[in-house]
Scaffold this active site. Sequence first.
Site, short mmCIF file in Angstrom:
data_model
loop_
_atom_site.label_atom_id
_atom_site.label_comp_id
_atom_site.label_asym_id
_atom_site.label_seq_id
_atom_site.Cartn_x
_atom_site.Cartn_y
_atom_site.Cartn_z
N GLY A 173 0.70 -1.58 -0.02
CA GLY A 173 -0.19 -0.11 -0.10
C GLY A 173 0.55 1.29 -0.08
O GLY A 173 0.32 1.74 0.11
N ARG A 174 2.24 1.36 -0.29
CA ARG A 174 2.77 2.47 0.36
C ARG A 174 4.60 2.06 -0.13
O ARG A 174 5.24 2.82 0.75
CB ARG A 174 2.73 3.15 1.91
N LYS A 228 10.01 2.09 0.34
CA LYS A 228 8.77 1.95 1.62
C LYS A 228 8.20 3.48 1.36
O LYS A 228 9.83 4.30 1.41
CB LYS A 228 9.39 1.12 2.43
N ASP A 234 -1.97 7.56 2.97
CA ASP A 234 -1.90 8.14 1.86
C ASP A 234 -0.24 7.58 1.33
O ASP A 234 0.24 8.23 0.23
CB ASP A 234 -0.94 9.00 2.89
N GLY A 235 0.14 5.99 1.59
CA GLY A 235 0.82 5.87 0.47
C GLY A 235 1.99 6.12 1.11
O GLY A 235 3.82 6.09 0.89
N ARG A 271 14.48 -0.56 0.97
CA ARG A 271 14.64 -2.03 1.47
C ARG A 271 15.21 -3.01 0.65
O ARG A 271 14.64 -2.79 -0.90
CB ARG A 271 13.49 -2.81 2.05
N ARG A 299 5.86 -13.08 0.65
CA ARG A 299 5.39 -13.57 2.18
C ARG A 299 4.70 -14.30 2.27
O ARG A 299 4.27 -14.76 0.97
CB ARG A 299 4.38 -11.70 2.33
N ASP A 330 1.06 -11.40 6.85
CA ASP A 330 1.33 -10.43 6.19
C ASP A 330 2.47 -10.09 5.72
O ASP A 330 3.87 -9.13 4.92
CB ASP A 330 0.28 -9.35 4.84
N ASN A 331 2.94 -9.74 7.45
CA ASN A 331 4.51 -9.58 7.71
C ASN A 331 6.03 -10.42 7.73
O ASN A 331 6.96 -10.96 8.82
CB ASN A 331 4.72 -8.31 8.70
P1 AMP Z 1 1.72 -2.39 7.96
O1 AMP Z 1 0.73 -2.81 9.28
O2 AMP Z 1 2.96 -2.12 8.23
O3 AMP Z 1 2.52 -4.25 7.70
O4 AMP Z 1 0.98 -2.04 6.85
C1 AMP Z 1 -0.54 -3.11 6.81
C2 AMP Z 1 -0.87 -2.92 5.35
O5 AMP Z 1 -1.66 -1.14 5.44
C3 AMP Z 1 -0.28 -3.05 4.02
O6 AMP Z 1 -1.06 -3.72 2.60
C4 AMP Z 1 0.46 -2.04 4.13
O7 AMP Z 1 1.36 -1.34 2.86
C5 AMP Z 1 -0.67 -0.97 4.22
N1 AMP Z 1 -0.13 0.15 4.99
C6 AMP Z 1 0.46 1.14 6.16
N2 AMP Z 1 0.33 2.47 5.76
C7 AMP Z 1 0.45 3.11 4.85
C8 AMP Z 1 -0.07 3.78 4.03
N3 AMP Z 1 0.57 5.17 5.29
N4 AMP Z 1 -0.75 4.11 3.30
C9 AMP Z 1 -0.83 2.91 2.20
N5 AMP Z 1 -0.97 1.56 3.06
C10 AMP Z 1 -0.18 1.29 4.03
MG MG Z 2 2.60 -5.02 6.40
#
Ligand code: AMP
Ligand code: MG
Length: 486
Positions: free
Chosen positions: A92-93, A113, A125-126, A176, A183, A252-253
């Site tokens: 997502g970002r 990232k 916001d990505g 990264r 994953r 997913d992590n």
């Molecule tokens: P995370 O908790 O960082 O593993 O993120 C979980 C999901 O949310 C993943 O699909 C990320 O890409 C998405 N995500 C986290 N932060 C953002 C952001 N600021 N903008 C868009 N997608 C996000």
């Molecule tokens: Mg993640």
Amino acid sequence: MKSLDQLNYHHTYADLGSSLSSRVDPTPLHAPYLIHTNHRLATKLGIDIKSADNEVLTQLLSGQGILDSWSPIAMKYTGHQFGQYNPDLGDGRGLLLTEFVDDTGNKWDLHLKGSGQTPYSRGADGRAVIRSSVREYLVSAAMDGLGIPTTQALALSGAKTPVQRENIESAATLLRVAPSHVRFGHFEYLFYSGQHTEIQALADYIIHWHMPELEDLNDKYAAFFQQVTKSTATMIAHWQVYGFCHGVMNTDNMSILGLTFDYGPFAFLDTYLSKHICNHSDYSGRYAFHQQPGIGQWNLSALGYALSSLIDSKQIEASLQAYSSHIQAEYRRLMRARFGFTTERENDPELINSCLDLMEKLGLDFHFTLRILSETGPNNWSDAELNNSLNKPEFTTWLRDYEKRILLDYQNDHERQKAMQGVNPKYILRTHLAQETIQQVENGQFDILDTWLAVLANPFIEHSCPSHWSLPPRSDQKGICLSCSS
Ligand code: AMP
Ligand code: MG
């Protein structure tokens, strides 16, 4: 060494087909600047960063521009978040900018990232902010220096673009690097969306690039799952031994290669607290420190379920069972080393556990106490100079037992101390030190990152750095709690 434009670029992941990714270019930031690059890592990867033009480097490493041979994509995956399946995940970002194969034939992903929105941003916001990007930049080096399998970070950039979190912050990007960004959630996505042929193709892809020794086996998919359970067990055993709390162990992590992945509200233990929860948003303590081995197994069963069209259920079950014995064996082996034991004795687990229990009961600092134990011997364990760690009356009996135990392995206590110092870090990337460093970076003091990378590359030896970096936090510096908001 090759310059960035001379690397042997590939797009093996995009070649798997369009259902696994979307083609997206990074969205440029306003006035980006390079904060730091990891020269040690660049050298390891065979990339010549030192002689590159600074402006071009900033452009490429911060997502301002791309090379013609790159074809950035956002990966599609899904996953279980806090136990619930979420079908809407994906990069997502972040973007897989490109892949390259180094001179030894190893493939590397370059993933940016904080590069802007993608079809999987779900309205967010990505972007990434400086705070969390500095933490990920440093912890990637910290984990590597401790010998814990991890993704790496090659570059950290900042920009003027404002980003709304609890407050307005400045945008940042992190480049990264990992052999693969696949994953557990990639396989879950294909399984739950009924793309069974693609599951096999993705498993073949991982085997081809990362587990070639399995390629000719009759039951290669069972061997593949076994390999994932083993590398995950190895990784989590290291976490438990070095007091690392991941904080968001959603599927997913979880990296298919058993690398520590997607750093968020992670923390290294200060005081030894077996049930520590580092993630402010983890209300039930699902990802508490002591839960991590069990959650690893839960995640592996979710992966096993997604692979059930490829592998016999009995073989999946067998690998899940073997996970428990492997993680225990690895944990004990590494912990014995931290206590200086070179042989294996029946009572070792009990002796180690009683020390951890004492630390917990007395509120002692985990790493500091073990380091003190490695820098001192029986003749000075009762000294007050030991900073209120081992010279507590509660420790007397334990130290007497420990002294008897080490006599079985060493004739000269200096040998024990030397061996222990090689596995008990003097420096740990503690949460309050990371916070302090973030403030310095936000004030433009980027040199501090040079010092940190040198310290973290070998945290077992003395470095010329601020003296408080080797000390536990003061009471007013403890208890910083971080959320997922990054
Ligand atoms: P995370 O908790 O960082 O593993 O993120 C979980 C999901 O949310 C993943 O699909 C990320 O890409 C998405 N995500 C986290 N932060 C953002 C952001 N600021 N903008 C868009 N997608 C996000
Ligand atoms: Mg993640």
